[in-house]
Scaffold this active site. Structure first.
Site, PDB file in Angstrom:
ATOM      1  N   SER A  20     -26.314 -25.394  19.260  1.00 16.47           N
ATOM      2  CA  SER A  20     -25.907 -25.438  20.672  1.00 16.47           C
ATOM      3  C   SER A  20     -27.013 -24.775  21.505  1.00 16.47           C
ATOM      4  CB  SER A  20     -24.567 -24.738  20.853  1.00 16.47           C
ATOM      5  OG  SER A  20     -24.664 -23.415  20.402  1.00 16.47           O
ATOM      6  N   LYS A  24     -28.702 -29.401  26.691  1.00 18.44           N
ATOM      7  CA  LYS A  24     -28.201 -30.769  26.833  1.00 18.44           C
ATOM      8  C   LYS A  24     -27.919 -31.088  28.301  1.00 18.44           C
ATOM      9  CE  LYS A  24     -25.042 -31.347  23.868  1.00 18.44           C
ATOM     10  NZ  LYS A  24     -23.612 -31.268  24.150  1.00 18.44           N
ATOM     11  N   GLY A  25     -27.364 -30.090  29.011  1.00 13.13           N
ATOM     12  CA  GLY A  25     -27.056 -30.289  30.431  1.00 13.13           C
ATOM     13  C   GLY A  25     -28.319 -30.548  31.234  1.00 13.13           C
ATOM     14  N   GLU A 149     -22.310 -36.698  29.310  1.00  8.07           N
ATOM     15  CA  GLU A 149     -22.750 -35.712  28.309  1.00  8.07           C
ATOM     16  C   GLU A 149     -21.539 -35.283  27.491  1.00  8.07           C
ATOM     17  OE1 GLU A 149     -24.233 -32.099  30.127  1.00  8.07           O
ATOM     18  OE2 GLU A 149     -24.101 -31.020  28.223  1.00  8.07           O
ATOM     19  N   GLU A 158     -13.579 -30.708  16.823  1.00  8.49           N
ATOM     20  CA  GLU A 158     -12.894 -31.033  18.076  1.00  8.49           C
ATOM     21  C   GLU A 158     -13.585 -32.107  18.913  1.00  8.49           C
ATOM     22  OE1 GLU A 158     -12.309 -27.329  20.032  1.00  8.49           O
ATOM     23  OE2 GLU A 158     -14.443 -27.016  20.421  1.00  8.49           O
ATOM     24  N   THR A 200     -33.133 -32.538  12.204  1.00  7.22           N
ATOM     25  CA  THR A 200     -32.922 -33.741  13.023  1.00  7.22           C
ATOM     26  C   THR A 200     -32.424 -34.889  12.150  1.00  7.22           C
ATOM     27  OG1 THR A 200     -34.579 -33.072  14.611  1.00  7.22           O
ATOM     28  CG2 THR A 200     -34.115 -35.419  14.516  1.00  7.22           C
ATOM     29  N   LYS A 232     -42.526 -39.862  11.499  1.00  5.34           N
ATOM     30  CA  LYS A 232     -41.617 -39.461  10.421  1.00  5.34           C
ATOM     31  C   LYS A 232     -40.165 -39.435  10.925  1.00  5.34           C
ATOM     32  CE  LYS A 232     -41.019 -35.831   7.006  1.00  5.34           C
ATOM     33  NZ  LYS A 232     -41.479 -34.511   6.584  1.00  5.34           N
ATOM     34  N   GLY A 362     -16.335 -11.552  40.960  1.00  2.00           N
ATOM     35  CA  GLY A 362     -15.809 -11.025  39.705  1.00  2.00           C
ATOM     36  C   GLY A 362     -14.327 -10.712  39.844  1.00  2.00           C
ATOM     37  N   CYS A 389     -18.040 -12.872  47.513  1.00  2.00           N
ATOM     38  CA  CYS A 389     -16.632 -12.807  47.115  1.00  2.00           C
ATOM     39  C   CYS A 389     -16.224 -11.369  46.796  1.00  2.00           C
ATOM     40  CB  CYS A 389     -16.380 -13.777  45.955  1.00  2.00           C
ATOM     41  SG  CYS A 389     -14.666 -14.343  45.921  1.00  2.00           S
ATOM     42  N   HIS A 515     -18.448 -18.799  47.898  1.00  4.41           N
ATOM     43  CA  HIS A 515     -19.535 -18.802  46.905  1.00  4.41           C
ATOM     44  C   HIS A 515     -20.675 -19.713  47.357  1.00  4.41           C
ATOM     45  CE1 HIS A 515     -17.621 -16.472  43.693  1.00  4.41           C
ATOM     46  NE2 HIS A 515     -16.505 -16.914  44.252  1.00  4.41           N
ATOM     47  N   GLU A 517     -23.635 -19.828  46.401  1.00  3.22           N
ATOM     48  CA  GLU A 517     -24.528 -20.239  45.297  1.00  3.22           C
ATOM     49  C   GLU A 517     -24.172 -21.618  44.763  1.00  3.22           C
ATOM     50  OE1 GLU A 517     -22.141 -17.986  45.130  1.00  3.22           O
ATOM     51  OE2 GLU A 517     -21.235 -17.812  43.144  1.00  3.22           O
TER      52      GLU A 517
HETATM   53  N1  GLN Z   1     -11.089 -10.875  42.343  1.00  6.48           N
HETATM   54  C1  GLN Z   1     -11.308 -11.211  43.711  1.00  6.48           C
HETATM   55  C2  GLN Z   1     -10.233 -12.141  44.227  1.00  6.48           C
HETATM   56  O1  GLN Z   1      -9.537 -12.783  43.469  1.00  6.48           O
HETATM   57  C3  GLN Z   1     -12.682 -11.830  43.911  1.00  6.48           C
HETATM   58  C4  GLN Z   1     -12.824 -13.167  43.261  1.00  6.48           C
HETATM   59  C5  GLN Z   1     -14.255 -13.635  43.124  1.00  6.48           C
HETATM   60  O2  GLN Z   1     -15.185 -12.844  43.268  1.00  6.48           O
HETATM   61  N2  GLN Z   1     -14.447 -14.881  42.810  1.00  6.48           N
HETATM   62  O3  GLN Z   1     -10.079 -12.274  45.418  1.00  6.48           O
END
Ligand code: GLN
Length: 574
Positions: A20, A24-25, A149, A158, A200, A232, A362, A389, A515, A517
């Site tokens: 892995s 691949k992506g 993919e 699986e 391979t 080969k 997070g 966030c 987000h 990003e």
């Molecule tokens: N834990 C926070 C919430 O649920 C922030 C979520 C996040 O950073 N994606 O609001």
């Protein structure tokens, strides 16, 4: 056999073997970019063999980042690569999991759709998989090629139903409309001084045993494949040597399409599938790669989060910095700092020589106090700050505690009994007990206020960004925080939800509830990332002018990482 549809759409399937993490992506995205650059209408899809309905309930240490789409689907991080390479916005149909397939078949069995039949992997599960592959072509007009993919590695129990389904598609579709590309590893054995082809050979043998003869082999390798090696591999794997494509380790993932083109991969696909298309023009892409490889200067930005041992958890953030680097003609060097170490050792040790701090999203309480300490440090020392966030929520908590004197201010996610819940559970979340797909997810509009860093970055009054959270800014505290200088730079159209906060008396201090990003592209850096990097460069230049720049203290950083002792395996908070 009413599910068979002979269509003009061509299907390319990308499988992986040997190991892995071979990319691949990236290989799939690169094939997509090459075909798109030849004027074809390409759409991408990922089939994931796990039983979860989506990756939304998985810990990032298990799965890496969850990539959220405009429509709110929580998907595999490879969809991020697809969106970035092909420059398209995908939707739920572009990521299929075993969980979704089985759930649908079982629901249909319960409602009586298969009355009288024994419901089996073949044909019921494989039919469901095929219909989801074909459905991708229906969501857009005039799709020429669907690139699918298959997650996992050949030989995994699986992924077998997926492989069986694509084998069947080869027979059901017209000849030449289905192409199999297999990605493998050709390792270099130091002791023998040789590249080895046996892994391979075994991987292709496993594929052929289930009825799939690959048309093209992409061989990931640390050294160039000689003509002899290609011959080969071709001989033992039953492909022509020209269809053995070298996939060398390279400096940046954005270089992979250029390498594939050099190996004439696009020509081969076009020839095998009889695709009518124009010649390729990769000049814009080449410019981007050149900028990434030859920046004029560099800047150090710290990322302080709780999943820093697994960089895949922050994939899109890392890519966004590469894109922002391109627009600023600079390389962004990321310095990973465990927020728990900040708490232990103090912020000065980690941030005195960086030019920007990003606190990413997070969940859960671990590491929060370290993040708050880090934010206090950069706020007081005028170091550019970008909070995403959870990062924005921590910035609000820090401001409430240290500037507004609201002792014990917190988010009710971390401290339900806090005297000042400046961040609290969204009203809409109070009724949900189910965990899967119940957060505030996907694209929402946001209105920007005049004279803010945000509006000068976006140059638009109304923007749309993707979300994934349950908690929000508590409006009971708007007045107090505003009176002390917190700027509500972006709000939902009804003014109810705080989406962006800023500080006026600071070179660049921006926190966003969404987000950004997830929407950055190599040819279009996200405006906030772009301006954050720009202000970090300005910070660096001003430090230089003041003669404060010294050699970075690398040891401190790696020390910090080594000292991290948390048991990540048992962390159930996502
Ligand atoms: N834990 C926070 C919430 O649920 C922030 C979520 C996040 O950073 N994606 O609001």
């Amino acid at each position: 056999m009413n599910y068979v549809r002979k269509s003009k759409v061509k299907y390319i399937f990308i499988t992986g073997g040997v190991a892995s993490s071979l990319g691949k992506g990236i290989a799939a995205s690169s094939v997509g970019l090459l075909l798109k650059s030849r004027g074809l209408n390409v759409i991408m899809q990922k089939l994931d063999p796990y039983i979860n309905v989506d990756p939304g309930t998985m810990n990032p240490f298990q799965h890496g980042e969850v990539f959220v789409l405009d429509d709110g689907s929580e998907t595999d991080l490879d969809l991020g690569h697809y969106e970035r390479f092909i420059d398209i916005n995908l939707s739920a149909v572009n990521n299929v999991t075993s969980g979704q397939v089985y759930k649908n078949v079982i629901d249909r069995e319960r409602s009586g759709d298969y009355l009288g039949a024994t419901v089996q992997v073949i044909p019921h599960i494989t039919n469901e998989i095929k219909s989801r592959i074909r459905k991708v072509a229906d969501i857009q007009k005039n799709v020429d090629v669907v690139i699918t993919e298959i997650g996992g590695t050949v030989g995994d129990i699986e992924s077998q139903p997926f492989l069986e389904a694509i084998r069947q598609m080869r027979i059901e579709e017209e000849r030449g409309n289905v192409l199999f590309i297999h990605l493998t590893l050709v390792p270099y054995l130091e002791a023998a001084g040789e590249l080895k082809t046996k892994p391979t050979q075994h991987s292709v043998k496993a594929l052929r045993e289930i009825g799939i003869q690959p048309d093209i082999l992409i061989c990931r390798s640390p050294k160039p494949l000689t003509k002899g090696i290609k011959n080969k591999i071709g001989l033992f794997c039953n492909v022509v040597p020209e269809a053995v494509i070298e996939d060398l380790d390279c400096e940046t993932i954005y270089e992979v399409p250029l390498l594939f083109h050099q190996e004439m991969l696009d020509n081969l696909i076009v020839h095998y599938m009889n695709l009518w298309c124009k010649d390729l023009d990769l000049s814009d892409w080449r410019k981007i790669v050149n900028k990434i490889k030859h920046p004029s200067e560099s800047v150090k930005i710290a990322i302080s989060g709780k999943y820093i041992q697994l960089k895949d958890a922050y994939k899109s953030i890392m890519e966004s910095f590469i894109h922002a680097g391109v627009e600023n003609d600079a390389k962004v060097e990321l310095v990973w700092v465990s927020s728990e170490d900040v708490k232990k050792n103090g912020a000065d040790r980690y941030f005195s020589e960086i030019d920007g701090l990003l606190i990413p999203g997070g969940f859960g309480e671990r590491g929060i106090e370290g993040k708050i300490e880090a934010i206090e440090y950069v706020r007081e020392n005028n170091i550019p700050f970008f909070g995403i966030c959870l990062g924005m929520q921590c910035a609000v908590i820090e401001f409430a505690r240290n500037v507004c004197g609201l002792d014990g201010a917190n988010s009710s996610e971390f401290e339900p009994k806090t005297p000042h819940p400046v961040i609290h559970l969204m009203e809409s979340q109070k009724k949900t007990s189910i965990k899967g797909a119940t957060m505030r997810l996907g694209a929402y509009p946001c209105i920007l206020r005049a004279e803010t860093r945000s509006i000068s970055a976006y140059m638009e009054r109304e923007i749309s960004e993707r979300h994934r959270h349950r908690y929000e800014f508590n409006n009971d505290y708007r007045k107090t925080l505003k009176s002390k200088g917190l700027v509500f730079a972006g709000l939902s159209p009804d003014d109810e939800l705080v989406e962006i906060i800023e500080l006026k008396k600071h070179p660049w201090f921006v926190g966003v509830q969404f987000h950004p990003e997830l929407k950055s592209r190599p040819n279009k850096a996200h405006p906030l990332f772009r301006d954050f990097v720009k202000s970090a460069l300005e910070h660096k230049h001003s430090r230089f002018a003041k003669g404060k720049i010294s050699k970075p203290n690398e040891n401190v950083i790696s020390d910090g990482l080594k000292e991290s002792t948390t048991n990540i395996e048992n962390d159930k908070s996502i």
